[in-house]
Design a protein around this motif. Sequence first.
Motif, PDB file in Angstrom:
ATOM      1  N   GLY A  45      -8.868   1.610   0.543  1.00  0.00           N
ATOM      2  CA  GLY A  45      -7.462   0.909   0.925  1.00  0.00           C
ATOM      3  C   GLY A  45      -7.623  -0.561   0.958  1.00  0.00           C
ATOM      4  N   ALA A  46      -8.616  -1.293   1.354  1.00  0.00           N
ATOM      5  CA  ALA A  46      -8.735  -2.655   1.072  1.00  0.00           C
ATOM      6  C   ALA A  46      -8.828  -3.269  -0.298  1.00  0.00           C
ATOM      7  N   ALA A  47      -9.513  -2.358  -1.200  1.00  0.00           N
ATOM      8  CA  ALA A  47      -9.447  -2.652  -2.767  1.00  0.00           C
ATOM      9  C   ALA A  47      -8.101  -2.343  -3.372  1.00  0.00           C
ATOM     10  N   PHE A  48      -7.538  -1.294  -2.742  1.00  0.00           N
ATOM     11  CA  PHE A  48      -6.183  -1.193  -3.409  1.00  0.00           C
ATOM     12  C   PHE A  48      -5.101  -2.172  -2.944  1.00  0.00           C
ATOM     13  N   LEU A 110       6.104  -1.493  -0.123  1.00  0.00           N
ATOM     14  CA  LEU A 110       6.852  -0.405  -0.971  1.00  0.00           C
ATOM     15  C   LEU A 110       6.055   0.107  -1.909  1.00  0.00           C
ATOM     16  N   ILE A 111       5.600  -0.788  -2.815  1.00  0.00           N
ATOM     17  CA  ILE A 111       4.579  -0.298  -3.868  1.00  0.00           C
ATOM     18  C   ILE A 111       3.320   0.241  -3.449  1.00  0.00           C
ATOM     19  N   THR A 112       2.856  -0.164  -2.506  1.00  0.00           N
ATOM     20  CA  THR A 112       1.504   0.576  -1.867  1.00  0.00           C
ATOM     21  C   THR A 112       1.947   2.127  -1.362  1.00  0.00           C
ATOM     22  N   ALA A 113       2.978   2.028  -0.724  1.00  0.00           N
ATOM     23  CA  ALA A 113       3.398   3.259  -0.263  1.00  0.00           C
ATOM     24  C   ALA A 113       3.593   4.334  -1.150  1.00  0.00           C
ATOM     25  N   VAL A 115       2.688   4.275  -4.228  1.00  0.00           N
ATOM     26  CA  VAL A 115       1.230   4.793  -5.002  1.00  0.00           C
ATOM     27  C   VAL A 115       0.503   5.841  -4.391  1.00  0.00           C
ATOM     28  N   VAL A 116       0.599   5.449  -2.945  1.00  0.00           N
ATOM     29  CA  VAL A 116      -0.303   6.228  -2.010  1.00  0.00           C
ATOM     30  C   VAL A 116       0.351   7.574  -2.024  1.00  0.00           C
ATOM     31  N   TYR A 117       1.515   7.743  -1.866  1.00  0.00           N
ATOM     32  CA  TYR A 117       2.330   8.904  -1.532  1.00  0.00           C
ATOM     33  C   TYR A 117       2.425   9.793  -3.155  1.00  0.00           C
ATOM     34  N   PHE A 118       2.832   9.127  -4.247  1.00  0.00           N
ATOM     35  CA  PHE A 118       2.714   9.907  -5.580  1.00  0.00           C
ATOM     36  C   PHE A 118       1.475  10.163  -6.043  1.00  0.00           C
ATOM     37  N   LEU A 119       0.229   9.266  -5.807  1.00  0.00           N
ATOM     38  CA  LEU A 119      -0.739   9.455  -6.423  1.00  0.00           C
ATOM     39  C   LEU A 119      -2.081  10.391  -5.538  1.00  0.00           C
ATOM     40  N   MET A 120      -1.679  10.191  -4.071  1.00  0.00           N
ATOM     41  CA  MET A 120      -2.516  10.740  -3.376  1.00  0.00           C
ATOM     42  C   MET A 120      -2.114  12.022  -2.186  1.00  0.00           C
TER      43      MET A 120
END
Length: 175
Positions: A45-48, A110-113, A115-120
Amino acid sequence: MRRKRGCGLSEEKVPEEKKQSVMDGFKAFLMRGNVIDLAVAVVIGAAFTAVVNSIVKGLINPIVGAFGTKDLEKYRSCLKAPCETNAAGEVVHGIPIMWGTVLSSVLTFLITAAVVYFLMVLPMSRYLARKAAREAQAKEEQAAVEAAEITLLREIRDELVAQRGGSGSSAQDRA
């Protein structure tokens, strides 16, 4: 029993077994899968977050700035006019509201959320749903096999009972 000065507590040594059980418990806690998973998630998460921040600052902010007059983080309004800054960028007079920085942070979130939703989250929920469906199907197949076995065992039992009844009566007839 000796007393420690000032605290009024007895000086008792912790038994070696208790120390060992505490260490065993701590070791078991650390070796649990969810603790390791959590540590990995924090590091990733920190790296992302650094990647998303660089995308927002290096790509999105300049694109927004291309439609406006400056970089997104430089947009601000003055609550108490006039806003004046010195050469170092510190506010000397007025009260600035840095709404561009807030907007940039909201975009980052919003971008982080997304990406986390669609990729994880979405792929994991689909995987878990497929896994649950396979397990349910396996249970149904197992139940069907068990039902067939029970039916077969009943038929065998009935046949054996019929054979005993038939051969038992003929043996009695001979006697």
